[in-house]
Scaffold this motif. Structure first.
Motif, PDB file in Angstrom:
ATOM      1  N   GLN A 337      48.150  32.328  21.728  1.00 28.68           N
ATOM      2  CA  GLN A 337      46.685  32.262  21.729  1.00 28.68           C
ATOM      3  C   GLN A 337      46.207  30.852  22.068  1.00 28.68           C
ATOM      4  O   GLN A 337      45.246  30.673  22.827  1.00 28.68           O
ATOM      5  CB  GLN A 337      46.135  32.654  20.357  1.00 28.68           C
ATOM      6  N   GLY A 338      46.883  29.855  21.494  1.00 28.88           N
ATOM      7  CA  GLY A 338      46.506  28.476  21.761  1.00 28.88           C
ATOM      8  C   GLY A 338      46.691  28.082  23.215  1.00 28.88           C
ATOM      9  O   GLY A 338      45.979  27.213  23.733  1.00 28.88           O
ATOM     10  N   ALA A 339      47.656  28.724  23.872  1.00 28.92           N
ATOM     11  CA  ALA A 339      47.935  28.425  25.284  1.00 28.92           C
ATOM     12  C   ALA A 339      47.083  29.251  26.237  1.00 28.92           C
ATOM     13  O   ALA A 339      47.038  28.960  27.440  1.00 28.92           O
ATOM     14  CB  ALA A 339      49.415  28.671  25.574  1.00 28.92           C
ATOM     15  N   LEU A 340      46.401  30.256  25.727  1.00 26.63           N
ATOM     16  CA  LEU A 340      45.776  31.265  26.588  1.00 26.63           C
ATOM     17  C   LEU A 340      44.756  30.671  27.556  1.00 26.63           C
ATOM     18  O   LEU A 340      44.739  31.017  28.748  1.00 26.63           O
ATOM     19  CB  LEU A 340      45.124  32.353  25.729  1.00 26.63           C
ATOM     20  N   GLU A 341      43.903  29.790  27.082  1.00 28.90           N
ATOM     21  CA  GLU A 341      42.865  29.239  27.950  1.00 28.90           C
ATOM     22  C   GLU A 341      43.472  28.540  29.154  1.00 28.90           C
ATOM     23  O   GLU A 341      43.024  28.736  30.302  1.00 28.90           O
ATOM     24  CB  GLU A 341      41.970  28.271  27.175  1.00 28.90           C
ATOM     25  N   ASN A 342      44.510  27.728  28.929  1.00 28.36           N
ATOM     26  CA  ASN A 342      45.153  27.027  30.049  1.00 28.36           C
ATOM     27  C   ASN A 342      45.912  27.993  30.950  1.00 28.36           C
ATOM     28  O   ASN A 342      45.960  27.800  32.176  1.00 28.36           O
ATOM     29  CB  ASN A 342      46.093  25.945  29.525  1.00 28.36           C
ATOM     30  N   ILE A 343      46.499  29.028  30.372  1.00 26.77           N
ATOM     31  CA  ILE A 343      47.202  30.024  31.191  1.00 26.77           C
ATOM     32  C   ILE A 343      46.228  30.701  32.140  1.00 26.77           C
ATOM     33  O   ILE A 343      46.480  30.840  33.344  1.00 26.77           O
ATOM     34  CB  ILE A 343      47.906  31.067  30.295  1.00 26.77           C
ATOM     35  N   LEU A 344      45.103  31.121  31.615  1.00 32.49           N
ATOM     36  CA  LEU A 344      44.118  31.837  32.432  1.00 32.49           C
ATOM     37  C   LEU A 344      43.496  30.938  33.495  1.00 32.49           C
ATOM     38  O   LEU A 344      43.289  31.356  34.643  1.00 32.49           O
ATOM     39  CB  LEU A 344      43.021  32.408  31.539  1.00 32.49           C
ATOM     40  N   ASN A 345      43.205  29.702  33.121  1.00 32.74           N
ATOM     41  CA  ASN A 345      42.445  28.827  34.014  1.00 32.74           C
ATOM     42  C   ASN A 345      43.304  28.021  34.983  1.00 32.74           C
ATOM     43  O   ASN A 345      42.802  27.590  36.034  1.00 32.74           O
ATOM     44  CB  ASN A 345      41.581  27.863  33.193  1.00 32.74           C
ATOM     45  N   ASN A 346      44.584  27.822  34.649  1.00 32.47           N
ATOM     46  CA  ASN A 346      45.405  26.902  35.451  1.00 32.47           C
ATOM     47  C   ASN A 346      46.488  27.576  36.279  1.00 32.47           C
ATOM     48  O   ASN A 346      47.110  26.926  37.121  1.00 32.47           O
ATOM     49  CB  ASN A 346      46.049  25.850  34.546  1.00 32.47           C
ATOM     50  N   THR A 347      46.768  28.857  36.050  1.00 31.27           N
ATOM     51  CA  THR A 347      47.794  29.531  36.852  1.00 31.27           C
ATOM     52  C   THR A 347      47.321  29.618  38.299  1.00 31.27           C
ATOM     53  O   THR A 347      46.253  30.177  38.574  1.00 31.27           O
ATOM     54  CB  THR A 347      48.084  30.945  36.320  1.00 31.27           C
ATOM     55  N   PRO A 348      48.094  29.091  39.245  1.00 37.73           N
ATOM     56  CA  PRO A 348      47.636  29.070  40.648  1.00 37.73           C
ATOM     57  C   PRO A 348      47.687  30.453  41.284  1.00 37.73           C
ATOM     58  O   PRO A 348      48.528  31.294  40.933  1.00 37.73           O
ATOM     59  CB  PRO A 348      48.625  28.120  41.317  1.00 37.73           C
ATOM     60  N   GLN A 349      46.784  30.687  42.231  1.00 32.15           N
ATOM     61  CA  GLN A 349      46.761  31.960  42.949  1.00 32.15           C
ATOM     62  C   GLN A 349      48.067  32.200  43.701  1.00 32.15           C
ATOM     63  O   GLN A 349      48.476  33.344  43.890  1.00 32.15           O
ATOM     64  CB  GLN A 349      45.581  31.981  43.927  1.00 32.15           C
ATOM     65  N   SER A 350      48.723  31.129  44.105  1.00 30.70           N
ATOM     66  CA  SER A 350      49.984  31.276  44.845  1.00 30.70           C
ATOM     67  C   SER A 350      51.040  31.989  44.012  1.00 30.70           C
ATOM     68  O   SER A 350      51.882  32.720  44.559  1.00 30.70           O
ATOM     69  CB  SER A 350      50.501  29.904  45.284  1.00 30.70           C
TER      70      SER A 350
END
Length: 467
Positions: A337-350
């Motif tokens: 849960q703590g990582a979720l925001e960065n996972i959603l926002n930072n995972t590249p489209q590539s």
């Protein structure tokens, strides 16, 4: 009797207990009051009967719980050919062969969450507010607006489905489930005393729903329709028009939708992905999803329910019910849960594009290889991680059914495909297309060899050949 159902004469308030204890003795140790309860505080009831022997039985719920996949696979005699390495095309876990790792940004988000030391304790039962806000922002769109209050975080998509079914259905109700479809729906429903009614998917129409047949299953006890899009086990992706037709049926009969969208956005180029909620004008939708498949981390067990109810049909009661159910067992791992925001926002489209490109390539290899095998009819998928293959059992008289066919495929060729009887759809088998490319090519070659060895033309086919 007081408001908690306890007789007032047997109650004492906290101050009284701290001052004197129930038996008049208060014990203090380092500022903590220890209360000693006397037997008179809870008078014994008259014993009406006494068991004469041990007789501990499993609960009705336990007895009614059955995982069809486990039941079928555990009953199969799976003895691989020792001369050929095993190729398992049966496991819906994209991490098994190590060829589909998650993105480095996803791993870094987890490391940062751990290093922060902020997520080692209990979270609220519905998830951290910050994490719910991040998810609402990620999936928010004008057609289906979301706020944090519309999000419940769960232990994987499976728990989300469990909460949704439990929150919408009572024993004796029925739910509509796709056939072929993910076996968990039935496992959960039957254990709760809920009837499962199967609506048909049509392989000749790329697994679209037989809407007329589905509508005929609905009655006054139908509590929801489960729609899995993109599909496990079919790999189908429904068009916007087909999804709208499903919603029209649900609207006509005032039945909510449980949308299993764990494979949402995992669609091949040329196909469009539409969430059910984005197309609904009035039908309330509980959309279930998670990190497992799109982000390739099924073991991290983070899922969610997105509550779409713009007309207020669910009202406060359904929302409160889902919150109460989430409180039975705390759900999603707090570190994830703590990582979720960065996972959603930072995972590249590539990263997403690479995954989809690989799945499409493997699907095309499998389809093209098996389409020319006598007796087999593969159905080309449009997304997810699966491909279904029909078996013309009349051409394989040695085998009783798809279970027997796939069992012998393991014995002779060390290739394991899941028989579609596990999805209540006999005479098909499911292929998972996440294996490395060279393994997929090898597996298809072995399946061809197996079919060529056991294929028998029908009698009228033989006559035609003779002529």
């Amino acid at each position: 009797m007081n408001g908690n159902g306890v007789h007032a004469k047997n109650t004492a308030n906290a101050k009284e207990l701290n001052d004197r204890g129930v038996n008049g003795k208060a014990v203090k140790s380092q500022g903590v009051h220890h209360v000693t309860l006397s037997a008179s505080a809870y008078p014994a009831k008259a014993v009406k009967s006494r068991r004469q022997k041990w007789d501990v039985q499993p609960s009705v719920m336990a007895n009614n719980t059955l995982n069809p996949i486990r039941a079928i696979v555990d009953g199969m005699k799976l003895t691989p050919n020792p001369e050929k390495p095993m190729i398992a095309l049966s496991i819906g876990d994209p991490t098994v062969f190590g060829n589909l790792p998650t993105d480095d940004t996803v791993l870094q988000a987890m490391k940062d969450a751990i290093d922060s030391h902020e997520y080692n304790g209990y979270a609220p039962s519905v998830g951290y507010q910050k994490s719910r806000e991040a998810l609402a922002n990620f999936y928010n769109c004008p057609e289906a607006p979301l706020e944090a209050k519309d999000v419940i975080l769960t232990s994987g998509c499976s728990q989300a489905i469990d909460l949704a079914i439990s929150g919408l259905c009572n024993p004796g109700d029925n739910i509509l489930v796709p056939c072929p479809g993910f076996s968990l729906y039935k496992t959960l429903a039957v254990s709760l005393g809920i009837q499962v009614r199967l609506y048909n998917l049509l392989p000749e129409k790329s697994w679209e729903i037989d809407l007329q047949q589905m509508e005929g299953l609905i009655d006054e006890r139908t509590s929801c329709v489960i729609v899995n899009n993109p599909s496990n086990p079919c790999g189908s992706v429904y068009s916007k028009e087909h999804l709208q037709s499903i919603l029209q049926v649900a609207s006509k009969h005032c039945v909510p939708i449980l949308a299993d969208e764990i494979y949402g956005d995992m669609v091949f180029p040329g196909c469009s992905s539409h969430s059910m909620a984005s197309l609904s004008s009035d039908v309330p939708v509980l959309s279930c999803g998670g990190l497992a498949k799109r982000w390739l981390v099924p073991g991290w067990r983070l899922g969610w329910i997105l509550i779409h109810d713009r007309r207020g049909i669910f009202g406060v009661e359904i929302r409160q019910g889902l919150v109460k159910l989430s409180q039975r067992i705390l759900g999603a791992c707090t570190i994830v849960q703590g990582a979720l925001e960065n996972i959603l926002n930072n995972t590249p489209q590539s990263f997403y594009h690479r995954t989809i490109s690989f799945l499409k390539s493997n699907s095309e290899i499998c389809f093209s290889e098996l389409a020319t095998v006598p007796g087999l009819t593969p159905v080309m998928p449009s997304g997810a991680m699966y491909l279904m293959v029909g078996i013309d059992m009349d051409h394989f008289p040695e085998f009783e059914n798809d279970v027997d066919f796939t069992e012998h495929l393991v014995t002779e060729q060390s290739v394991f495909c899941l028989p579609a009887t596990a999805f209540e759809y006999p005479n098909f088998f499911r292929v998972v297309v996440t294996v490395p490319k060279e393994m997929m090519v090898e597996a298809c070659g072995r399946i061809r060899e197996f079919c060529q060895r056991h294929y028998r033309p029908r009698s009228h086919d033989s006559s035609e050949l003779d002529q």
